[in-house]
Design a protein around this motif. Structure first.
Motif, short mmCIF file in Angstrom:
data_model
loop_
_atom_site.label_atom_id
_atom_site.label_comp_id
_atom_site.label_asym_id
_atom_site.label_seq_id
_atom_site.Cartn_x
_atom_site.Cartn_y
_atom_site.Cartn_z
N VAL A 1 0.86 -1.18 0.00
CA VAL A 1 0.00 0.00 0.00
C VAL A 1 0.90 1.23 0.00
CG1 VAL A 1 -1.80 1.28 1.22
CG2 VAL A 1 -1.82 -1.23 1.24
N ILE A 2 0.65 2.13 -0.93
CA ILE A 2 1.52 3.29 -1.14
C ILE A 2 0.76 4.57 -0.84
CG2 ILE A 2 2.85 4.58 -2.88
CD1 ILE A 2 3.15 1.84 -4.36
N THR A 3 1.38 5.46 -0.04
CA THR A 3 0.80 6.78 0.21
C THR A 3 1.01 7.64 -1.02
OG1 THR A 3 1.52 6.56 2.51
CG2 THR A 3 0.71 8.72 1.80
N ALA B 1 -7.21 3.99 6.68
CA ALA B 1 -7.34 3.61 5.26
C ALA B 1 -6.16 2.73 4.82
CB ALA B 1 -7.42 4.86 4.39
N HIS B 2 -4.95 3.08 5.25
CA HIS B 2 -3.78 2.26 4.89
C HIS B 2 -3.92 0.84 5.42
CE1 HIS B 2 -1.81 6.10 3.98
NE2 HIS B 2 -0.84 5.42 3.40
N VAL C 1 -8.62 -5.70 3.65
CA VAL C 1 -9.74 -5.98 2.75
C VAL C 1 -9.21 -6.61 1.46
CG1 VAL C 1 -11.60 -4.91 1.40
CG2 VAL C 1 -11.07 -4.05 3.70
N PRO C 2 -9.54 -7.87 1.18
CA PRO C 2 -8.97 -8.55 0.00
C PRO C 2 -9.19 -7.79 -1.30
CG PRO C 2 -10.09 -10.14 1.42
CD PRO C 2 -10.39 -8.79 1.98
N GLU C 3 -10.40 -7.25 -1.50
CA GLU C 3 -10.71 -6.63 -2.80
C GLU C 3 -10.07 -5.25 -2.98
OE1 GLU C 3 -12.91 -7.65 -0.52
OE2 GLU C 3 -14.64 -6.30 -0.36
N ALA C 4 -9.32 -4.77 -1.97
CA ALA C 4 -8.64 -3.48 -2.10
C ALA C 4 -7.43 -3.55 -3.02
CB ALA C 4 -8.22 -2.95 -0.73
N GLY C 5 -6.94 -4.76 -3.31
CA GLY C 5 -5.79 -4.90 -4.20
C GLY C 5 -6.07 -4.35 -5.59
N GLY C 6 -5.10 -3.61 -6.13
CA GLY C 6 -5.25 -3.05 -7.47
C GLY C 6 -6.11 -1.80 -7.51
N GLN C 7 -6.41 -1.21 -6.35
CA GLN C 7 -7.32 -0.07 -6.29
C GLN C 7 -6.61 1.20 -5.83
OE1 GLN C 7 -10.54 -0.30 -7.21
NE2 GLN C 7 -10.40 -2.52 -7.57
N ARG D 1 -17.36 2.63 1.09
CA ARG D 1 -17.94 1.32 0.74
C ARG D 1 -16.94 0.18 0.92
NH1 ARG D 1 -18.49 2.46 -4.09
NH2 ARG D 1 -16.88 1.18 -5.07
N MET D 2 -15.73 0.35 0.40
CA MET D 2 -14.78 -0.76 0.37
C MET D 2 -13.93 -0.84 1.63
SD MET D 2 -12.21 -1.81 -2.78
CE MET D 2 -13.52 -1.92 -3.98
N LEU D 3 -13.52 0.31 2.18
CA LEU D 3 -12.65 0.31 3.36
C LEU D 3 -13.42 0.52 4.66
CD1 LEU D 3 -9.61 2.39 2.01
CD2 LEU D 3 -10.00 -0.08 1.88
N GLY D 4 -14.70 0.89 4.54
CA GLY D 4 -15.51 1.09 5.75
C GLY D 4 -15.17 2.33 6.53
N LEU D 5 -14.61 3.36 5.88
CA LEU D 5 -14.22 4.57 6.61
C LEU D 5 -15.45 5.38 7.05
CD1 LEU D 5 -11.14 5.95 4.62
CD2 LEU D 5 -11.20 4.35 6.53
N GLN D 6 -15.35 5.96 8.23
CA GLN D 6 -16.32 6.92 8.73
C GLN D 6 -15.53 8.17 9.10
OE1 GLN D 6 -17.91 4.31 11.92
NE2 GLN D 6 -19.87 4.44 10.86
N TYR D 7 -15.69 9.21 8.30
CA TYR D 7 -14.79 10.35 8.40
C TYR D 7 -15.09 11.25 9.60
CZ TYR D 7 -12.93 9.21 3.81
OH TYR D 7 -12.32 8.59 2.77
N ARG D 8 -14.02 11.71 10.24
CA ARG D 8 -14.14 12.68 11.33
C ARG D 8 -14.56 14.03 10.77
NH1 ARG D 8 -10.38 9.06 13.01
NH2 ARG D 8 -10.16 8.71 15.27
#
Length: 329
Positions: free
Chosen positions: A124-126, A239-240, A246-252, A304-311
């Motif tokens: 995972v790259i920033t 997110a990182h 999350v398996p489906e995060a690859g290539g995204q 949707r994919m990472l489940g983030l809930q933003y502050r």
């Protein structure tokens, strides 16, 4: 537990990524530029056993083979989080200070993983909003689908993260390594500084504006906001980590953005939440520079994919100011 190599371990974002990794049980090795920085990280986590947290020194990420030894590990690594890319405004030499560390550092670690760390499943790259935005012709709504069209020559000053992330995708396409990649693309990153890594002179570029307000440097007026999109560093950190969970995060690619803001909104939050700092700020009547027709943003994929809930911006700014006051601003 899975074993993670976290590069740039003494950086603003990496410090929060490290805390998130440890909270979620990952065994973590951080790369740092010196023994002193490594020791400071260990001292800040006194109750973490050495098998859960250790460090390795990588003095110059732009050097050929810089990461070759760092990626070798027993037990071996499962994932790599690469945050070691510079972003600051004290640039003397754009190639040496920005482009070499960003591009050579990123391609260098990918080459090292391919050669010496066959167990790594994902990197995972920033990256940055700089890899998405088109300042010459803004999109109506920005999302992961957009790419900055800037050339290498035009990017000498501002698009080092764009170049690095582009190089990473090209590497995977050409080399077909044993791992996939994901990139996390934040805009301006706000949020609390980690006390053991930050001096007043080493506050990350984004938080400088908050620090300047708290110090009274903006009393006569606010500087231009610049990028009108922001995110909290703790949400970026999550997110990182979610990008390896999350398996489906690859290539995204993930455009990780909480919303719009302006320096005027930050000043208003500081004034309302810290009345004792009101005399260090411009008057409430100081105008906002946020345009009425500002481009939009789509962060639905990260939710949707990472489940983030933003502050919220208020939570982020209040926590940032508290952390700055704690380190002596």
């Amino acid at each position: 537990m899975p074993r993670v190599l976290l590069t740039g371990g003494s950086g603003f974002i990496a410090a929060h990524v490290l805390d998130t990794l440890l909270e979620r049980g990952f065994d973590t090795v951080v790369t740092v530029r010196s023994e002193e920085k490594g020791q400071r990280i260990l001292e800040a986590h006194p109750n973490t056993p050495k098998e859960k947290l250790s460090y390795v020194v990588v003095k110059d990420v732009a050097q050929e083979g810089a990461f070759d030894e760092a990626v070798k590990s027993s037990p071996p690594f499962d994932y790599v989080l690469h945050t070691a890319s510079p972003f600051h405004h004290n640039v003397q030499d754009p190639v040496k200070d920005f482009l070499d560390p960003a591009v050579k550092g990123t391609t260098g670690i990918l080459k090292a993983i391919k050669a010496y760390a066959p167990t790594v499943k994902r990197v995972v790259i920033t990256s940055s909003f700089a890899a998405i935005v088109n300042p010459k012709e803004h999109a109506a709504v920005y999302s992961e689908k957009h790419w900055n069209p800037v050339t290498w020559e035009e990017g000498m000053e501002s698009s080092q993260t764009y170049r690095a992330s582009k190089s990473a995708w090209e590497f995977v396409e050409k080399e077909k390594p044993n791992f996939d990649i994901a990139t996390v693309n934040p805009p301006l990153v706000l949020g609390p500084v980690v006390h053991y890594l930050n001096s007043l002179d080493a506050i990350n570029t984004s938080n400088n504006r908050v620090s300047d307000m708290v110090r009274g440097k903006c009393k006569e007026g606010l500087p231009p906001t610049g990028t009108f999109l922001w995110v909290d560093v703790r949400d970026i950190a999550l997110a990182h980590v979610r990008a390896i969970e999350v398996p489906e995060a690859g290539g995204q690619r993930f455009f990780v953005v909480a919303g719009e803001f302006s320096n005027k909104e930050i000043a208003d939050i500081v004034r309302d939440s810290f009345p004792e700092l009101a005399d260090k700020l411009p008057s409430k009547d100081f105008p906002s520079d946020k345009p009425a027709d500002l481009y939009g943003h789509d962060n639905s994929k990260s939710i949707r994919m990472l489940g983030l809930q933003y502050r919220s911006l208020k939570e982020s700014i209040v926590d940032t100011v508290k952390s700055l006051l704690a380190v002596g601003v």
